[in-house]
Design an enzyme around this catalytic site. Sequence first.
Site, mmCIF file in Angstrom:
data_model
loop_
_atom_site.group_PDB
_atom_site.id
_atom_site.type_symbol
_atom_site.label_atom_id
_atom_site.label_comp_id
_atom_site.label_asym_id
_atom_site.label_seq_id
_atom_site.Cartn_x
_atom_site.Cartn_y
_atom_site.Cartn_z
ATOM 1 N N GLY B 69 0.782 -1.233 0.000
ATOM 2 C CA GLY B 69 0.000 0.000 0.000
ATOM 3 C C GLY B 69 0.812 1.281 0.000
ATOM 4 O O GLY B 69 0.252 2.377 0.088
ATOM 5 N N GLN B 70 2.144 1.147 -0.106
ATOM 6 C CA GLN B 70 2.952 2.363 -0.108
ATOM 7 C C GLN B 70 2.627 3.205 -1.334
ATOM 8 O O GLN B 70 2.290 2.680 -2.388
ATOM 9 C CB GLN B 70 4.432 1.989 -0.093
ATOM 10 N N LYS B 71 2.767 4.497 -1.159
ATOM 11 C CA LYS B 71 2.356 5.428 -2.204
ATOM 12 C C LYS B 71 3.002 5.091 -3.561
ATOM 13 O O LYS B 71 2.356 5.148 -4.611
ATOM 14 C CB LYS B 71 2.706 6.858 -1.799
ATOM 15 N N ILE B 73 3.755 2.325 -4.783
ATOM 16 C CA ILE B 73 3.248 1.069 -5.367
ATOM 17 C C ILE B 73 1.795 1.193 -5.808
ATOM 18 O O ILE B 73 1.328 0.456 -6.661
ATOM 19 C CB ILE B 73 3.373 -0.080 -4.327
#
Lengths: 193, 185
Positions: B69-71, B73
């Site tokens: 969920g990292q920005k 990705i």
Amino acid sequence: MTVTPSAKTSPAATASVSPDDVLKHDRPTEKFLCPINANAFIEFLEFRIRDVDTNQVMFEVKRPSYEIDWNARDLSGSDELRTINYTFPAAFLKYKAVGTTLVFAVCPAGISNFRMIERHYFKGKLMKSFDFTFGFCIPGSVNTWESVYTMPPLDPKQIEEMIESPDQTLSDSFYFVDDTLIMHNKASYRYAT
Amino acid sequence: MGLLTVLKKLKQKEKEIRILILGLDNAGKTTILKRINGEDISTISPTLGFNIKTLDYNGYKLNIWDVGGQKSIRSYWRNYFEQTDGLVWVVDSADRPDRFADCKAELHSLLTEERLAGASLLIFANKQDLPGALSSEEIAKLLDLKAIQTHHWQIVGCSAVTGDNLLTGMDWVVTDISKRIYMLD
């Protein structure tokens, strides 16, 4: 002209092997169907087999480091490195569910379509075929896939037969990128009492 | 053909369900997945790709995809929409207040995706075990769930650490999907 390799013959080095080809196999291949250096795409980091009920790890291999230099990978290994000979305790055959976990790193360019097909044989007969499409893999990513298999209940006679036939349980694992074979591994299984 | 015959017939072939777990980074997606699967949750690091679990659940073959969920990705999420039957949106109920706006925007943007149009939507209001966690009612309000007309949805307060309500939520989403599959047949 296209060359369609069969389970019996080894393909010419230039012929690519497709998923449809290996889905037709009815026995283990005699040779590896692609060279080791066909794999410019993925690197296995971990592989693990566990008994799901007790969460006990039966087998584990792990790379010491996740750091991969994609420009300097050693792909010169021999075929022995593509074969795993497993010995499991006979109790394995009675487990209700077994989980296999694969952790892999993806090259900096990413993969648009990644797929695995695994064919399992006992005494030369196809027992089971697994076909899993990962699809897209993020550039430079590390990914994990665990598949939990519900084991078919075996009667004592079948269990005995499998114990008494070491290395007659065999599998071929095929990995495809955009429907072209990039990796082929083999495994043999024996069950010790 | 009667309903029973239809159900029987469906049982004979392998029924596959694809569930996609998304949410902001550190929402607890991987912890939920591992917890459901009875695995150790003590050492979980940020997901830099996907985690997939293939398992049997109530007669279905479930493929559950948890994508990081990292920005950096999130722009890749769309590669995993195809054939998704259920979307599980995970929220850190004890997150910083300013992150809820981001959380709401990402969720509502997903709901406009054509390839997710048929998917059942489960919202996990995770981390209910933490002091200061907002209730599922408060999360529902912050994410403006009432405005969702396009998807079957349900919000469930849960804790991946204690395991509370995880199965309640998964049961809801699988049941909602299977009802739809039966109706289509």
